[in-house]
Design a protein around this motif. Sequence first.
Motif, mmCIF file in Angstrom:
data_model
loop_
_atom_site.group_PDB
_atom_site.id
_atom_site.type_symbol
_atom_site.label_atom_id
_atom_site.label_comp_id
_atom_site.label_asym_id
_atom_site.label_seq_id
_atom_site.Cartn_x
_atom_site.Cartn_y
_atom_site.Cartn_z
ATOM 1 N N ILE A 1 0.854 -1.197 0.000
ATOM 2 C CA ILE A 1 0.000 0.000 0.000
ATOM 3 C C ILE A 1 0.886 1.242 0.000
ATOM 4 C CG2 ILE A 1 -1.776 1.283 1.227
ATOM 5 C CD1 ILE A 1 -2.721 -1.346 2.429
ATOM 6 N N ILE A 2 0.851 1.971 -1.099
ATOM 7 C CA ILE A 2 1.720 3.135 -1.268
ATOM 8 C C ILE A 2 0.925 4.415 -1.010
ATOM 9 C CG2 ILE A 2 3.177 4.429 -2.871
ATOM 10 C CD1 ILE A 2 4.296 1.714 -1.965
ATOM 11 N N ARG A 3 1.316 5.149 0.009
ATOM 12 C CA ARG A 3 0.679 6.436 0.309
ATOM 13 C C ARG A 3 1.563 7.624 -0.081
ATOM 14 N NH1 ARG A 3 -0.790 3.112 4.683
ATOM 15 N NH2 ARG A 3 -3.052 2.848 4.888
ATOM 16 N N ARG A 4 2.850 7.355 -0.257
ATOM 17 C CA ARG A 4 3.786 8.438 -0.542
ATOM 18 C C ARG A 4 4.779 7.968 -1.610
ATOM 19 N NH1 ARG A 4 5.447 12.762 2.852
ATOM 20 N NH2 ARG A 4 3.972 11.870 4.336
ATOM 21 N N VAL A 5 4.956 8.785 -2.627
ATOM 22 C CA VAL A 5 5.981 8.534 -3.638
ATOM 23 C C VAL A 5 7.054 9.604 -3.472
ATOM 24 C CG1 VAL A 5 6.522 8.505 -6.098
ATOM 25 C CG2 VAL A 5 4.430 7.401 -5.269
ATOM 26 N N VAL A 6 8.293 9.166 -3.345
ATOM 27 C CA VAL A 6 9.440 10.061 -3.217
ATOM 28 C C VAL A 6 10.331 9.855 -4.437
ATOM 29 C CG1 VAL A 6 11.437 10.729 -1.818
ATOM 30 C CG2 VAL A 6 9.342 9.873 -0.702
ATOM 31 N N VAL A 7 10.596 10.907 -5.168
ATOM 32 C CA VAL A 7 11.459 10.816 -6.346
ATOM 33 C C VAL A 7 12.731 11.591 -6.055
ATOM 34 C CG1 VAL A 7 11.649 11.112 -8.837
ATOM 35 C CG2 VAL A 7 9.412 10.672 -7.810
ATOM 36 N N VAL A 8 13.848 10.891 -6.064
ATOM 37 C CA VAL A 8 15.145 11.456 -5.698
ATOM 38 C C VAL A 8 15.993 11.609 -6.956
ATOM 39 C CG1 VAL A 8 17.162 11.233 -4.194
ATOM 40 C CG2 VAL A 8 14.988 10.150 -3.540
ATOM 41 N N VAL A 9 16.491 12.800 -7.194
ATOM 42 C CA VAL A 9 17.410 13.016 -8.311
ATOM 43 C C VAL A 9 18.821 13.176 -7.757
ATOM 44 C CG1 VAL A 9 18.098 14.580 -10.184
ATOM 45 C CG2 VAL A 9 15.699 13.954 -9.874
ATOM 46 N N HIS A 10 19.733 12.438 -8.341
ATOM 47 C CA HIS A 10 21.118 12.368 -7.876
ATOM 48 C C HIS A 10 21.902 13.644 -8.178
ATOM 49 C CE1 HIS A 10 22.171 11.986 -12.102
ATOM 50 N NE2 HIS A 10 21.318 10.975 -12.202
ATOM 51 N N GLY A 11 23.082 13.727 -7.566
ATOM 52 C CA GLY A 11 24.017 14.800 -7.852
ATOM 53 C C GLY A 11 24.911 14.446 -9.025
ATOM 54 N N MET A 12 25.939 15.246 -9.228
ATOM 55 C CA MET A 12 26.802 15.087 -10.394
ATOM 56 C C MET A 12 27.532 13.743 -10.417
ATOM 57 S SD MET A 12 26.871 17.788 -12.473
ATOM 58 C CE MET A 12 28.518 18.107 -13.089
ATOM 59 N N LYS A 13 27.802 13.161 -9.254
ATOM 60 C CA LYS A 13 28.548 11.903 -9.210
ATOM 61 C C LYS A 13 27.673 10.680 -9.432
ATOM 62 C CE LYS A 13 32.274 13.701 -6.308
ATOM 63 N NZ LYS A 13 33.023 13.556 -5.027
ATOM 64 N N ARG A 14 26.368 10.880 -9.554
ATOM 65 C CA ARG A 14 25.424 9.783 -9.863
ATOM 66 C C ARG A 14 25.470 8.669 -8.825
ATOM 67 N NH1 ARG A 14 26.196 13.682 -13.831
ATOM 68 N NH2 ARG A 14 24.849 13.285 -15.623
ATOM 69 N N ARG A 15 25.542 9.018 -7.549
ATOM 70 C CA ARG A 15 25.620 7.997 -6.502
ATOM 71 C C ARG A 15 24.213 7.606 -6.057
ATOM 72 N NH1 ARG A 15 30.217 10.387 -2.515
ATOM 73 N NH2 ARG A 15 28.291 11.045 -1.500
ATOM 74 N N ILE A 16 23.628 6.718 -6.813
ATOM 75 C CA ILE A 16 22.258 6.262 -6.534
ATOM 76 C C ILE A 16 22.166 5.613 -5.158
ATOM 77 C CG2 ILE A 16 20.450 4.662 -7.251
ATOM 78 C CD1 ILE A 16 20.612 6.998 -9.109
ATOM 79 N N ASP A 17 23.221 4.919 -4.733
ATOM 80 C CA ASP A 17 23.181 4.213 -3.454
ATOM 81 C C ASP A 17 23.039 5.142 -2.264
ATOM 82 O OD1 ASP A 17 23.345 1.803 -4.700
ATOM 83 O OD2 ASP A 17 25.479 1.468 -4.308
ATOM 84 N N ASP A 18 23.308 6.442 -2.442
ATOM 85 C CA ASP A 18 23.099 7.383 -1.335
ATOM 86 C C ASP A 18 21.665 7.340 -0.831
ATOM 87 O OD1 ASP A 18 25.710 8.148 -1.609
ATOM 88 O OD2 ASP A 18 25.279 10.095 -2.532
ATOM 89 N N THR A 19 20.748 7.015 -1.739
ATOM 90 C CA THR A 19 19.327 7.000 -1.397
ATOM 91 C C THR A 19 19.007 5.949 -0.350
ATOM 92 O OG1 THR A 19 18.893 7.694 -3.669
ATOM 93 C CG2 THR A 19 17.009 6.927 -2.403
ATOM 94 N N LEU A 20 19.822 4.893 -0.257
ATOM 95 C CA LEU A 20 19.575 3.844 0.727
ATOM 96 C C LEU A 20 19.629 4.383 2.146
ATOM 97 C CD1 LEU A 20 21.610 0.911 -0.876
ATOM 98 C CD2 LEU A 20 19.116 1.134 -0.744
ATOM 99 N N GLN A 21 20.428 5.429 2.380
ATOM 100 C CA GLN A 21 20.489 6.033 3.708
ATOM 101 C C GLN A 21 19.156 6.669 4.084
ATOM 102 O OE1 GLN A 21 23.183 5.780 5.706
ATOM 103 N NE2 GLN A 21 24.062 4.504 4.092
ATOM 104 N N LEU A 22 18.433 7.073 3.076
ATOM 105 C CA LEU A 22 17.160 7.753 3.300
ATOM 106 C C LEU A 22 16.069 6.796 3.759
ATOM 107 C CD1 LEU A 22 15.717 10.581 2.809
ATOM 108 C CD2 LEU A 22 15.030 9.616 0.610
ATOM 109 N N VAL A 23 16.012 5.601 3.152
ATOM 110 C CA VAL A 23 14.852 4.723 3.340
ATOM 111 C C VAL A 23 14.955 3.846 4.581
ATOM 112 C CG1 VAL A 23 14.406 4.685 0.868
ATOM 113 C CG2 VAL A 23 15.812 2.885 1.881
ATOM 114 N N ALA A 24 16.136 3.717 5.148
ATOM 115 C CA ALA A 24 16.309 2.798 6.265
ATOM 116 C C ALA A 24 15.341 3.118 7.405
ATOM 117 C CB ALA A 24 17.758 2.869 6.772
ATOM 118 N N ASP A 25 14.463 2.149 7.693
ATOM 119 C CA ASP A 25 13.534 2.204 8.838
ATOM 120 C C ASP A 25 12.462 3.286 8.739
ATOM 121 O OD1 ASP A 25 15.031 0.145 10.065
ATOM 122 O OD2 ASP A 25 16.419 1.619 10.904
#
Length: 328
Positions: free
Chosen positions: A25-49
């Motif tokens: 059940i999705i109530r919120r969609v978050v769209v993250v755009v990366h910086g110049m280094k294209r470090r997509i994995d940075d987003t994992l810090q956001l979603v934890a817990d």
Amino acid sequence: MERSDFLLPHTSQTLPVYSWKGCSIIRRVVVVVHGMKRRIDDTLQLVADWANDSLVLAPLFATAKLGGSNLSVSNILFAKGGDYCEGKTPIIAPSSTNDPALSPPQLTSFAMADILLAHAVNIHSPTHLVLLGFSAGAQFWNRFAAVSTILQQIRDTTNVSLVLGTSSSWLYLHPLRIDPMLTNITLESQVSEKDFILPIESDALNGYNDWKYGLNNIPSSLLSESADTLEVIRKRALAIPITFILVSDDTKGGDSLDSSPQALVQCKSHRFERACVYVHYLRNCCREIFEQNGMDVAVAVKTIVVHECGHDARKVFAQQAVKEAVFL
């Protein structure tokens, strides 16, 4: 995060999109755009817990050197590292084929985001849509909001908000800039509308208010409607509440800090001060625009300050205050 290739309409080319889904059940969609280094994995810090009822999407706007090593033959590429955050079109595909079906789509990076947002909202019908960016990702959404027409449609059914971290430059909606005699500006500084002035013209400052720094000479590819006057664009740019993530120690230069005259006239020092100046600009010079959109500037422009993160999205996204701004 899972990766999928998002098919761009009327082409056989795709935009890589990484995703993380908390539950069915999705109530919120978050769209993250990366910086110049294209470090997509940075987003994992956001979603934890935190992202239990959320879908987090992270599109990849790759170049051949940045983020392009694991692309498939159908994925689009941009010519230069910062092209995507200005709303430019891709110029090449990874394949050297002459097949017309694989020619680069005539879609800007902003048009691609329009399509992705519309698709996510149509599929999941979320109550909230959050557009998050740090550094070049903040530049992306800051400019996107001024020219995108899809957000107005989405706002009819969904609460939309921007969360933007410290960046090298910002989109100014007037030709005014901070008085260069004022320095060491923080959120607590006493800054008023009269402190934003027209810069003294010089050859070095020629074009200081051109797109991507201001609203002069916006590329026609970004204006979907012939009736897009400056008044319309200004009102559209500030139709969504904004939370600024101010990183108190994002005070160093480096190759990625924009040191062009057009950026320096926004503030000569560093990203933290440039962000503080921009917040003062919005609160002092754009109050009437927010009121036209039915918003009080005190509510429409919020700030959170984080420390000991430098210019590092991974550390910023791990901060409690940032997660609260995104998910609460």
